[in-house]
Design an enzyme around this catalytic site. Structure first.
Site, PDB file in Angstrom:
ATOM      1  N   GLU A  69     -55.532  15.478  48.880  1.00 55.76           N
ATOM      2  CA  GLU A  69     -54.806  14.861  49.684  1.00 55.76           C
ATOM      3  C   GLU A  69     -53.301  14.925  49.223  1.00 55.76           C
ATOM      4  O   GLU A  69     -52.194  14.784  50.082  1.00 55.76           O
ATOM      5  CB  GLU A  69     -55.080  13.455  49.788  1.00 55.76           C
ATOM      6  CG  GLU A  69     -56.479  12.975  50.326  1.00 55.76           C
ATOM      7  CD  GLU A  69     -56.737  11.596  50.469  1.00 55.76           C
ATOM      8  OE1 GLU A  69     -55.837  10.862  50.283  1.00 55.76           O
ATOM      9  OE2 GLU A  69     -57.926  11.316  50.732  1.00 55.76           O
ATOM     10  N   ASP A  71     -62.025  10.484  30.847  1.00 56.34           N
ATOM     11  CA  ASP A  71     -62.773  10.030  29.697  1.00 56.34           C
ATOM     12  C   ASP A  71     -64.302   9.769  29.814  1.00 56.34           C
ATOM     13  O   ASP A  71     -64.398   9.490  30.942  1.00 56.34           O
ATOM     14  CB  ASP A  71     -62.203   8.866  29.150  1.00 56.34           C
ATOM     15  CG  ASP A  71     -62.760   8.474  27.948  1.00 56.34           C
ATOM     16  OD1 ASP A  71     -62.517   9.331  26.810  1.00 56.34           O
ATOM     17  OD2 ASP A  71     -63.339   7.324  27.657  1.00 56.34           O
TER      18      ASP A  71
END
Length: 529
Positions: A268, A205
């Site tokens: 990751e 956002d």
């Protein structure tokens, strides 16, 4: 799209779920996580690849979840963490990916950090997490600068001790200071919390708003003009590039360092985790900076949403968008409606003609390379609802008196002849009233009608799967007499934005937005191969 595809977002169709208005499981009038889970088979059958869910975190709900008080818990209004886990696992079992909303520009004024900041007072480390400043003028009685809130009025509120804090949105949404290392550290933890729970991606956002110019200088405006109220307006959002607004509060270069860090965190967890930016930028070039190879994976392309009904304008947006993302190797996105804008059948004129244009624009969008985002209820042909003033709840309505966003957020109709139209248990009333005339637009009313908008979406999404991943990214764009022709691999798209029918080019028709009998009617699109 397969759950084994590491770059699944590049040609996916993502369905936006506005959680308050999708499905209510407990009869309190507000949609929730168990409600979404119960409707996941519908989304699978519709033919989408993923769902994006608007914020469901702990929140006082002043801005319906975009004012977050705790980023690592579920608001009881929407369920529990166990409900969130069950939703994600059920979606994956059905072959659907899950994107959750992240709100990093600001917190709720009820977040523990902001409460501590108010209690600690001026000059404290607690206040350094936000943008507190002394005011100007005698006694500091004037705001620190001339910035305006996106929701109307000043972007500053004064505290009891005389300092002011910045909020580019509502006063209950204080902006964070991303130059304070505690802020990026906290959000890195939030990302890992939800990645550990199995989410596939994040919608960021206000992705362009995290950093402001450090000086917090005044916005420069022409003599006699008022400062602009925040987010980029339609006339300056990637459609025209010859006029710019001075925006010290948006799109600062430091934000890209944060997204490089987030890129590493996502990696990751594997190559199949993604992030898409809500970045209202002034040019396609600035939008493309958010999707460089070491930053975010996608950015919303609001130029398509903001474009008028015009073959020339549609062509310009397609060309500029593809030209912007090609050098950075990113995939474009396309969107026509969301929870912040007027639904596109209404924008295109409403009624039968507005719906015909909406279906034609949707079919054109779905043929383009990249991913498409569709907003809940558009597959039912919903228009913007007229919400009476006494039922409006958008904070921008209370600050400006303008219609705001409630009309696109009315809970969607599932079945039955009267409200709540299957949105919740019989007898429960939704948080915003549904129009009585929606009884002909329910999912149940449309599911067996081959001419319905729901049937159109299902057919278009099924046809899209036959070429979306294999047709390539090169698009030839032509315009003649207000007819747009797009050629992408084996697929030709023809969109008639004119007022009269035109001859169809040669080829096999395998998808159409409306009846086609030898000619292509006005306000209609077709796919040929």
């Amino acid at each position: 799209m397969s759950l084994n595809d590491p770059k699944w977002w590049q040609d996916s169709v993502v369905y936006q779920v506005y959680i308050r208005s999708f499905a209510d499981s407990d009869g309190d009038g507000v949609g929730d996580l168990p409600g979404i889970t119960s409707r996941l088979p519908y989304l699978r059958d519709l033919g989408v690849d993923a769902l994006w869910i608007t914020p469901f975190y702990t929140s006082p709900q002043y801005d319906h979840g975009y004012d977050v008080a705790d980023y690592t818990d579920v608001d009881p209004l929407f369920g529990t963490l166990a409900d969130a886990d069950h939703l994600v696992s059920t979606a994956h079992d059905l072959g659907l990916r899950v994107i959750v909303d992240l709100v990093p520009n600001h917190t709720s004024s009820e977040h523990a950090w902001f409460r501590a900041a108010l209690a600690a007072g001026p000059g404290s480390p607690e206040r350094a997490r936000y943008l507190f400043r002394q005011g100007r003028g005698p006694g500091g009685a004037e705001p620190p600068n001339n910035w305006k809130s996106v929701f109307g009025g000043p972007a500053w509120t004064r505290t009891d001790d005389g300092e002011w804090y910045l909020h580019l949105f509502d006063s209950t949404q204080p902006d964070l200071d991303w130059r304070n290392p505690e802020v990026p550290e906290m959000f890195a933890g939030v990302l890992r919390f939800w990645l550990d729970r199995g989410v596939d991606g994040f919608r960021i956002d206000v992705a362009h708003g995290l950093f402001k110019e450090a000086s917090l200088r005044d916005q420069m405006v022409a003599a006699g003009e008022e400062p602009k109220s925040g987010e980029v307006s339609a006339e300056h959002s990637m459609v025209q590039r010859d006029a710019f607004v001075d925006e010290p509060m948006w799109d600062q270069p430091e934000v890209h360092d944060i997204y490089r860090q987030w890129h590493d965190i996502l990696d990751e967890y594997g190559p199949d985790r993604m992030a898409v930016a809500e970045a209202w930028t002034q040019t396609t070039e600035s939008m493309a900076r958010f999707v460089r190879p070491d930053e975010l994976d996608q950015a919303f392309n609001f130029a398509w949403l903001l474009t008028d009904w015009s073959a020339d304008d549609f062509a310009a947006v397609v060309t500029r968008t593809l030209d912007a993302v090609r050098p950075v190797g990113a995939s474009p996105t396309w969107v026509l409606s969301n929870h912040d804008v007027v639904r596109h059948p209404t924008r295109y004129g409403g009624g039968e003609r507005g719906l015909a244009r909406a279906r034609a624009a949707t079919l054109t969008m779905l043929a383009l390379p990249g991913s498409s985002y569709i907003y809940q209820g558009e597959e039912l042909g919903l228009e913007q609802a007229d919400v009476p003033p006494e039922h409006r709840q958008d904070p921008s309505w209370f600050r400006t008196g303008e219609d705001g966003r409630d009309g696109c957020r009315v809970p969607i109709p599932w079945s039955g002849d009267e409200p709540p139209f299957g949105f919740g248990p019989a007898g429960s009333q939704p948080w915003i009233p549904q129009p009585e005339e929606w009884k002909s637009l329910t999912m149940a009313a449309q599911e067996d009608d081959p001419s319905s908008t729901l049937a159109f979406y299902k057919a278009a999404l099924a046809a899209r799967r036959t070429f979306a991943a294999t047709a390539g990214t090169d698009v030839q764009v032509e315009v003649a007499d207000d007819v747009l022709t797009l050629r992408r691999g084996p697929v030709t798209v023809v969109l008639n934005c004119g007022d009269s029918a035109v001859p169809l080019p040669e080829g096999e028709v395998f998808a159409t937005s409306g009846p086609v009998l030898g000619e292509l009617p006005a306000d209609t699109a077709v796919w040929l191969r």
